[in-house]
Design an enzyme around this catalytic site. Sequence first.
Site, PDB file in Angstrom:
ATOM      1  N   SER A 183      -9.690   1.942   3.055  1.00  0.00           N
ATOM      2  CA  SER A 183      -8.801   2.752   2.059  1.00  0.00           C
ATOM      3  C   SER A 183      -7.563   1.805   1.333  1.00  0.00           C
ATOM      4  O   SER A 183      -7.076   2.246   0.434  1.00  0.00           O
ATOM      5  CB  SER A 183      -7.882   3.771   3.135  1.00  0.00           C
ATOM      6  OG  SER A 183      -7.271   2.893   4.074  1.00  0.00           O
ATOM      7  N   LYS A 192       0.893  -1.246   0.011  1.00  0.00           N
ATOM      8  CA  LYS A 192       0.022   0.003   0.036  1.00  0.00           C
ATOM      9  C   LYS A 192       0.666   1.272  -0.090  1.00  0.00           C
ATOM     10  O   LYS A 192       1.954   1.160   0.612  1.00  0.00           O
ATOM     11  CB  LYS A 192      -0.858   0.137   1.218  1.00  0.00           C
ATOM     12  CG  LYS A 192      -2.009   0.936   1.296  1.00  0.00           C
ATOM     13  CD  LYS A 192      -2.701   0.785   2.608  1.00  0.00           C
ATOM     14  CE  LYS A 192      -3.906   1.950   2.583  1.00  0.00           C
ATOM     15  NZ  LYS A 192      -4.730   1.777   4.057  1.00  0.00           N
ATOM     16  N   SER A 195      -9.814  -0.430   7.342  1.00  0.00           N
ATOM     17  CA  SER A 195      -9.516  -0.316   5.726  1.00  0.00           C
ATOM     18  C   SER A 195      -8.523  -1.552   5.328  1.00  0.00           C
ATOM     19  O   SER A 195      -8.277  -1.560   3.863  1.00  0.00           O
ATOM     20  CB  SER A 195      -8.377   0.916   5.763  1.00  0.00           C
ATOM     21  OG  SER A 195      -8.836   2.156   5.797  1.00  0.00           O
TER      22      SER A 195
END
Lengths: 492, 483, 95
Positions: free
Chosen positions: A156, A81, A180
């Site tokens: 997210s 990420k 997330s």
Amino acid sequence: MTDSTLLHASVSHLRQLLKDRAVSSEELTEACLKQINATNEALNAIITVCPEQALESARAADSQLAKGESKSLTGIPLLHKDIFCTRGVRTTCGSRMLEQFVPAYDATVVSKMKAEGVVMLGKCNMDEFAMGSSNETSFFGTVKNPWDLSCVPGGSSGGSAAALATGMAPLVTGTDTGGSIRQPASLCGVTGLKPTYGRVSRLGIIAFASSLDQAGPMARTAEDCALALTAMAGMDDGDSTSANLPVPDFHGALNPNLQGLRIGLPREYFNDDLNADVRARVMAALSELEKAGASLIDIDLPHSHYAIATYYVIAPAEASANLARYDGVRFGYRCEQPSDLEDLYLRSRSEGFGEEVQRRILVGTYALSAGFYDAYFNKAQQVRRVITEDFRRAFEQVDVIAGPSAPGVAFPFGAKQQDPIAMYMEDIYTLAVNLAGLPGLSTPAGLINGMPVGLQLIGKPFDEQTILNAAHRLQIDTDWHTARPNLEAITS
Amino acid sequence: MNWEIVMGLEVHLQLATQSKIFSGSSVQFGAAPNEQADAVDLGMPGMLPVLNEEAVRYAVKFGLGIGARIGDRSVFDRKNYFYPDLPKGYQVSQFFAPIVCEGMFEVPLEDGTLFPIRITRAHLEEDAGKSVHDLFQQETGIDLNRAGTPLLEIVTEPDFRSAEQAVAYLKALHSLVTYLGISDGNMSEGSMRCDINISLREKGSETLGTRTEIKNVNSFRFVERAIYSEYERQADILESGGTITQETRLYDAEQNVTRSMRSKEVANDYRYFPEPDLLPIVIDSDYIEAVRATLPELPGAKRTRFTSAYGLSEYDAALIVPNHAMADYFESVVQLCEAPKPAANWILGDLSGALNRNDVGVEESPITPERLAGLIVRIEDGTLSSKLAKQVFDAMWEGEGDTDEVIAARGLKQVSDSSELEAMVDEVIANSPDQVAQYLAADEAKRKKLSGFFVGQIMKASKGQANPQMLNALLLEKLQNQS
Amino acid sequence: MSVSPQDVEKVALLARLTISESDLPEVTERFARVLGLVDELNTIDTQDVVPMSNPHDMEQRLRPDAVTRSNEREALMASAPVQEQGYFLVPKVID
């Protein structure tokens, strides 16, 4: 072996193939890079790809494999990420603020996984500063859900989940501050684990809310998550909040025997507000676990309702301070021709941050400001303890708590963007787990109208093993986790 | 109107650790800009603080040094404000639960009395960086080398009523922290910086007036002058019917005025909240006792001991003790010569004079305690007159060896041999019949005055080395015998 | 708790964010909705509950006082938007 088999194999399987020299890391890496090339334009799951670097580490992995010196993840391609700082590789956190930011250091997670031999392919798209549940707040554009390109992938860590679901990499990392990892895992049909707060070092992970943030793996199986967690976790002298506990061999200790396992079903989750289709899928998964020897017990988490309010004070408050460092002075976006210092601050921050980030900074600033601290921040910290106590009491009766990972399946773009509250409700089942610092996992529980749904399993502090065991058993007994989106529409 | 000044002080003390409070960067003074600022100090994304154990120990040492209560569970908080020398946009400080809680500090005043100051609290925090305004045309340069240097902020109650008290407190505090070894207390390098909260009220009034805060005053002298100048300013305003604005001011030493700080104009709301990147510092009694065991004798106790054990005056003790090195020097000298009072006189007189003239600390004195003790021994045993002793002192300062070596080399030995002296006295008497007659004719009072002539002649003959006491006795006896 | 556009502007200044005149009503409206959500907290009794800052009851670990970093200026300042002679630059600040 076809590329497609390779691209959808689990890490455990790929480890064996690499070890047997049935495939080289370079071949595997090339296949992933090819898949990224073919699908990322449609999905926008990745912000930065580093092919040369990846191939170089793949070749290094191959020579290690040849010498029989491999580590737990040697040669396995991986996407991080874009919230994990990577030395020499741009790290944007999904924000214009860090569009050009190239860290001089690796996050502890990045260096630990590097030491275990992973091949980093690039960095995944995400909601800006991890603030969002749909990946619509990214400065780098929305990520599409591979199951339906008109829908969000969740957030997210939506880029990570989408990339994993489409075979761009067999293993991805995410972070989870309020859901997330678990919510996008649910919406994209993959397995995602948020470890206990303190299990994985936060050093080098761009902070959103320090007392809630926790990094974890997303993969195709619980078994792979177990492997990755052992590689990521551990005490870090550089993170005062990392727990000084030994890291078990989660993979080696995987035990599918669920005889006697007590699973708690909070009445507050399985109430009338729960979508009937979601309930059906979650109950179907739970009855599989029951068949495997677990018992289902109704429990109460009486203050569940307050989790969302509590979270939306604490997380923005911490974020308002964590994001104060973005001032256009030492790194990050700086406005053109500032007329004076105040202008530098005001314009750099207003131009560099997106709308949702600015809203949360405003809310957090307000909650901490003179006259409101007691009513908001201090109150929220008190309720946080009350919520945590609910879990502690529940865990006196049960070993695992189960519920949905998200209130529904992936929704169309824009559906919740005009209403921040509707968006915040996406994390209604996941937020409390972060407040209490517990481990939580989302594992696929089948499809509703062709869209994936996740089962959430919540464990006691530092007992990731038990929820991994349960998910592992579910993945032995069912094939929901092997369902894949149709990539023909995506591949260019 | 008769105004009373009311002041409280906040002292920022840089702790003498090797590394920063939350990072492994060096805290050494004087490096090139930003060469001692690592990713943590720069507040780079993803960086986290880890607390320096020595900073905690030093804070506890200070707390024990003023008899304060130590917080058993102290917590760091974030103090939020924007300023370019504050990299993270917040300062990690302690607001809700400081490490050092209430205490009392007894400040010795010049007259030897003790003046108690209530310490509100002392807390750990990180220093900010530095803004450089004069190097660039259009911009301010930011150097973050100082960012993250451990600070102990020591806050007093508004207990000061005069500039003298404030300066006495700062001097005593300086002395305490150097005794404890927790800071070099160097004000000119910014190791000890003082903020003064100052307000005026009518004499006899119980309510406090509106205060201003004068920031970062960096010498004892400037503290005194800043207070006087702010007093004048506030008194002028109040006497002309105006009101004081609560604000932060800066002391301008060149103009000897305080002026409002423009950069602090935007109203601040610091939004303190517990720093989530750090956990509570838990201090138990075992830790406290272990630190207590390492405490040296502190200035107050030492003053008492110097007066009782060595018979020093309060005044002398108050001059010697605050400087730890000087107190050690004194004790070394006394141990060797067993003459505390002459030792104190020499140290506070000629030695301090020479050290000040040459701007060296007592630790680097060219005259070691052994040599000063040697000098005092030779005075005490009558070898040297005080006049000769000063010559020897000067020679030792110039590096001409120890006392005996100087005496030998310069032939400075006092003539105390009675037969030698007797011969000199006889000769002068024989050569001065007129003066002898005059002397004999004079009354007792006048005789004393007239004897000076003979003493002078004999001193001249002995090149100043005649033992004055012996000479006087002998001369008196011989003159008496002339009649 | 109701919130006015002026409140929002005040908070924005504290946070060093600008809100344009045209955006202010909508920002205020959304801000108020979030505050409405968190106002629910006031319906729960938390008397005597110790606020919780961190999920685990752990103590701060201490680091030995040792210099472990050397000069990294070049690498770290590579991401600085404006720098000169080893300094970060900001528009002239007058104290």
